[in-house]
Scaffold this motif. Structure first.
Motif: not given
Length: 121
Positions: A26-27, A31-34, A83-84
């Motif tokens: 979900r995260v 946001f894909d720049q992890v 996670i929330d």
């Protein structure tokens, strides 16, 4: 992206590992720049009847490190709360970046509209 899941006073079973990975999707979807994720799961024995499960995460993004922790009596509930909280912080950071990039466009000087010259009439 590197994902590290470790346990203190706890054996990290494949079921717990799969649960954390499914929740982290979900995260990553928002946001894909992890760059790096480190999850630490801890069980504290305070008394014989009372146990406290703690889940904490360090999430390295481009330009920022996000740290979140959560406490609960159930490890899965602690992971859900974690996670929330993490999702809210990542979305806040993402919106802040997007707003900052748009403000540069807003502050550009506007071009003056061309007016008809009075001598042409």
């Amino acid at each position: 992206m590197n994902l590290t899941i470790s346990g203190h006073h706890l054996e990290v079973t494949p079921a717990i590992r799969e649960y954390v990975q499914s929740k982290l999707e979900r995260v990553r979807r928002h946001f894909d720049q992890v760059i790096d994720i480190a999850v630490i799961l801890t069980v504290d024995n305070l008394t014989e009847k009372e146990k406290r499960q703690k889940a904490e995460i360090n999430l390295r993004l481009s330009g920022k490190t996000v740290y979140v922790e959560s406490l609960s009596h159930d490890l899965y509930a602690a992971i859900d709360t974690l996670i929330d909280k993490l999702d809210r912080q990542v979305m806040k950071y993402k919106n802040k970046i997007q707003d900052h990039n748009h403000q540069a466009i807003k502050h550009l000087p506007e071009e003056m509209p061309e007016e008809e010259s009075p001598s042409a009439a």
